[in-house]
Design an enzyme around this catalytic site. Structure first.
Site, PDB file in Angstrom:
ATOM      1  N   SER A 164     -45.669  49.904  82.043  1.00  0.00           N
ATOM      2  CA  SER A 164     -46.748  49.718  81.074  1.00  0.00           C
ATOM      3  C   SER A 164     -48.102  50.059  81.666  1.00  0.00           C
ATOM      4  CB  SER A 164     -46.735  48.302  80.514  1.00  0.00           C
ATOM      5  OG  SER A 164     -46.703  47.364  81.547  1.00  0.00           O
ATOM      6  N   HIS A 178     -43.410  55.513  77.612  1.00  0.00           N
ATOM      7  CA  HIS A 178     -43.801  54.117  77.401  1.00  0.00           C
ATOM      8  C   HIS A 178     -43.557  53.718  75.951  1.00  0.00           C
ATOM      9  CE1 HIS A 178     -47.167  50.881  77.356  1.00  0.00           C
ATOM     10  NE2 HIS A 178     -46.005  50.353  77.647  1.00  0.00           N
ATOM     11  N   GLU A 222     -45.788  56.678  74.363  1.00  0.00           N
ATOM     12  CA  GLU A 222     -46.749  57.420  75.188  1.00  0.00           C
ATOM     13  C   GLU A 222     -45.927  58.232  76.193  1.00  0.00           C
ATOM     14  OE1 GLU A 222     -50.788  54.731  75.511  1.00  0.00           O
ATOM     15  OE2 GLU A 222     -49.089  54.054  76.690  1.00  0.00           O
ATOM     16  N   ASN A 256     -52.540  50.314  76.364  1.00  0.00           N
ATOM     17  CA  ASN A 256     -52.754  49.074  77.118  1.00  0.00           C
ATOM     18  C   ASN A 256     -54.149  48.973  77.721  1.00  0.00           C
ATOM     19  OD1 ASN A 256     -50.395  47.881  76.474  1.00  0.00           O
ATOM     20  ND2 ASN A 256     -49.311  48.443  78.341  1.00  0.00           N
TER      21      ASN A 256
HETATM   22  N1  3HC Z   1     -34.276  45.696  65.930  1.00  0.00           N
HETATM   23  C1  3HC Z   1     -34.205  46.216  64.691  1.00  0.00           C
HETATM   24  N2  3HC Z   1     -35.041  45.900  63.697  1.00  0.00           N
HETATM   25  C2  3HC Z   1     -35.982  44.984  63.955  1.00  0.00           C
HETATM   26  C3  3HC Z   1     -36.128  44.379  65.213  1.00  0.00           C
HETATM   27  C4  3HC Z   1     -35.226  44.768  66.234  1.00  0.00           C
HETATM   28  N3  3HC Z   1     -35.299  44.279  67.469  1.00  0.00           N
HETATM   29  N4  3HC Z   1     -37.176  43.522  65.171  1.00  0.00           N
HETATM   30  C5  3HC Z   1     -37.669  43.573  63.925  1.00  0.00           C
HETATM   31  N5  3HC Z   1     -36.947  44.462  63.201  1.00  0.00           N
HETATM   32  C6  3HC Z   1     -37.170  44.833  61.811  1.00  0.00           C
HETATM   33  C7  3HC Z   1     -36.826  43.712  60.867  1.00  0.00           C
HETATM   34  O1  3HC Z   1     -35.451  43.719  60.542  1.00  0.00           O
HETATM   35  C8  3HC Z   1     -37.686  44.062  59.677  1.00  0.00           C
HETATM   36  O2  3HC Z   1     -37.077  45.108  58.946  1.00  0.00           O
HETATM   37  P1  3HC Z   1     -37.302  45.257  57.342  1.00  0.00           P
HETATM   38  O3  3HC Z   1     -38.776  45.487  57.142  1.00  0.00           O
HETATM   39  O4  3HC Z   1     -36.466  46.443  56.975  1.00  0.00           O
HETATM   40  O5  3HC Z   1     -36.843  43.946  56.761  1.00  0.00           O
HETATM   41  C9  3HC Z   1     -38.946  44.639  60.327  1.00  0.00           C
HETATM   42  O6  3HC Z   1     -38.567  45.081  61.648  1.00  0.00           O
HETATM   43  C10 3HC Z   1     -40.056  43.627  60.449  1.00  0.00           C
HETATM   44  O7  3HC Z   1     -39.585  42.479  61.143  1.00  0.00           O
HETATM   45  P2  3HC Z   1     -39.688  40.990  60.600  1.00  0.00           P
HETATM   46  O8  3HC Z   1     -39.557  40.985  59.093  1.00  0.00           O
HETATM   47  O9  3HC Z   1     -38.736  40.152  61.384  1.00  0.00           O
HETATM   48  O10 3HC Z   1     -41.111  40.470  61.039  1.00  0.00           O
HETATM   49  P3  3HC Z   1     -42.568  41.008  60.785  1.00  0.00           P
HETATM   50  O11 3HC Z   1     -42.726  41.714  59.494  1.00  0.00           O
HETATM   51  O12 3HC Z   1     -43.392  39.827  61.093  1.00  0.00           O
HETATM   52  O13 3HC Z   1     -42.776  42.118  61.948  1.00  0.00           O
HETATM   53  C11 3HC Z   1     -43.250  42.865  64.117  1.00  0.00           C
HETATM   54  C12 3HC Z   1     -42.497  41.840  63.275  1.00  0.00           C
HETATM   55  C13 3HC Z   1     -42.725  44.269  63.857  1.00  0.00           C
HETATM   56  C14 3HC Z   1     -42.992  42.478  65.585  1.00  0.00           C
HETATM   57  C15 3HC Z   1     -44.783  42.785  63.749  1.00  0.00           C
HETATM   58  O14 3HC Z   1     -45.234  41.450  63.827  1.00  0.00           O
HETATM   59  C16 3HC Z   1     -45.649  43.636  64.628  1.00  0.00           C
HETATM   60  O15 3HC Z   1     -45.765  44.835  64.438  1.00  0.00           O
HETATM   61  N6  3HC Z   1     -46.302  43.012  65.634  1.00  0.00           N
HETATM   62  C17 3HC Z   1     -47.151  43.718  66.594  1.00  0.00           C
HETATM   63  C18 3HC Z   1     -46.283  44.319  67.662  1.00  0.00           C
HETATM   64  C19 3HC Z   1     -47.101  45.084  68.689  1.00  0.00           C
HETATM   65  O16 3HC Z   1     -48.321  45.209  68.632  1.00  0.00           O
HETATM   66  N7  3HC Z   1     -46.380  45.608  69.697  1.00  0.00           N
HETATM   67  C20 3HC Z   1     -47.011  46.296  70.796  1.00  0.00           C
HETATM   68  C21 3HC Z   1     -47.157  45.353  71.915  1.00  0.00           C
HETATM   69  S1  3HC Z   1     -47.887  46.106  73.326  1.00  0.00           S
HETATM   70  C22 3HC Z   1     -46.587  46.705  74.186  1.00  0.00           C
HETATM   71  O17 3HC Z   1     -45.438  46.608  73.810  1.00  0.00           O
HETATM   72  C23 3HC Z   1     -46.949  47.399  75.463  1.00  0.00           C
HETATM   73  C24 3HC Z   1     -46.180  46.848  76.613  1.00  0.00           C
HETATM   74  O18 3HC Z   1     -46.515  47.641  77.727  1.00  0.00           O
HETATM   75  C25 3HC Z   1     -46.468  45.377  76.895  1.00  0.00           C
END
Ligand code: 3HC
Length: 284
Positions: free
Chosen positions: A118, A139, A151, A189
């Site tokens: 990351s 990434h 990325e 990030n």
């Molecule tokens: N596998 C398959 N599908 C998944 C899944 C998984 N692991 N997790 C969630 N989904 C699907 C769900 O089934 C759902 O599908 P649908 O719309 O067809 O019903 C959809 O994704 C949305 O999930 P939920 O309904 O459970 O929940 P939310 O609508 O609250 O969304 C989220 C959850 C997608 C995590 C949303 O809250 C989000 O986008 N959060 C921000 C995430 C973010 O910013 N990530 C980046 C972090 S930084 C990073 O990763 C960098 C690293 O270096 C640290």
């Protein structure tokens, strides 16, 4: 799909990346050092997929087909067949170098060796191999099966051929690649984690409660999660590590890790994965 994929590390990112490839029809091997870690990775894959079955968005046959395309492994030698190897192990340079030096010894000539780091240097990781031209950053974002972006990061000696292979694979996954030249924190990030870090400073100064800081950012900027919900989701230790990398690589005080973030990490408040971070998930 042709290409065979080998994923090193079955943690939340490694298992999510394995699931992403398997969903797109690739044959994937998911490796970790112990069988119990690989088994836990399979649990992280099937859990959310079975929830989709409950919601009527998938069938159990589709879930079985995805899971059956993923082969478990605890043997590095299994990387020999792979066209693309993606490393998603612990965010520590020495650990990454060790993995890449071992991969260098077994991977077939021309295989793409990618790291999901990351924020660490692709060039330094590549220098642990005899083939830095084949090493690249890919990434993914958490949750990898859902987030559209990858990325694709060139190190100092990454070849154009390697870059194009990695970008083409992102397209086959249904993801969007952005081309990034190596720099601490890359693009996302470098902006996202300092924003989360600033949320800890705002909380520490007593400007607002954690709940209200999250609410403000969700309702004021349409973020799907507030900064603390996101920090708990991705891991406070991961966030602190990224801040430390940004700070030590640039020497710029704007990247100074928040003392409150440090305090939480020292207390073991690492986020959802341990049941407590900024918020306490242990009772519900
Ligand atoms: N596998 C398959 N599908 C998944 C899944 C998984 N692991 N997790 C969630 N989904 C699907 C769900 O089934 C759902 O599908 P649908 O719309 O067809 O019903 C959809 O994704 C949305 O999930 P939920 O309904 O459970 O929940 P939310 O609508 O609250 O969304 C989220 C959850 C997608 C995590 C949303 O809250 C989000 O986008 N959060 C921000 C995430 C973010 O910013 N990530 C980046 C972090 S930084 C990073 O990763 C960098 C690293 O270096 C640290």
């Amino acid at each position: 799909m042709g290409e065979r994929i080998f994923v090193v590390g079955a943690g939340s990112m490694g298992s999510g990346i394995a699931q992403t490839f398997a969903t797109a029809g690739f044959d994937v091997t998911m490796h970790d050092v112990k069988k119990e870690y690989v088994d836990a990775g399979f649990g992280r894959i099937s859990g959310p997929l079975l929830k989709r079955v409950e919601k009527g968005k998938m069938t159990t046959a589709e879930v079985d087909a995805i899971v059956s395309r993923i082969t478990p492994s605890t043997d590095f030698g299994d990387a020999q067949q792979a066209d693309l190897i993606i490393e998603a192990v612990f965010e520590k340079m020495e650990v990454k170098k060790e993995v890449f030096s071992r991969l260098d010894a077994v991977a077939k000539p021309g295989a793409v060796l990618a790291t999901n780091t990351s924020s660490l240097s692709i060039s330094e990781i590549a220098a642990a191999t005899t083939r830095p031209q084949d090493v690249i950053g890919m990434h993914f974002f958490n949750p990898a099966p859902v987030m559209k972006l990858v990325e694709v990061i060139r190190g100092s000696l990454t070849s154009d051929a390697t870059f194009h292979k990695a970008a083409a694979i992102c397209t086959k996954l249904g993801k969007e690649a952005v081309a990034v030249n190596e720099a601490p924190g890359f693009v996302v990030n470098r902006m996202l984690v300092p924003m989360m870090n600033e949320a800890f400073n705002i909380l520490m100064e007593g400007v607002a409660s954690a709940e209200d800081i999250d609410k403000a950012m969700k309702l004021g900027t349409n973020m799907p999660m507030g900064p603390f919900e996101l920090a708990d989701y991705t891991g406070l230790d991961i966030g602190l590590h990224t801040m430390e990398t940004l700070f030590s690589e640039t020497g710029d005080p704007k990247f100074r890790p928040s003392p409150l973030l440090r305090k939480y990490v020292r207390a073991g408040r690492l986020g959802r994965k341990v049941g407590i971070g900024v918020y306490d998930y242990r009772s519900g």
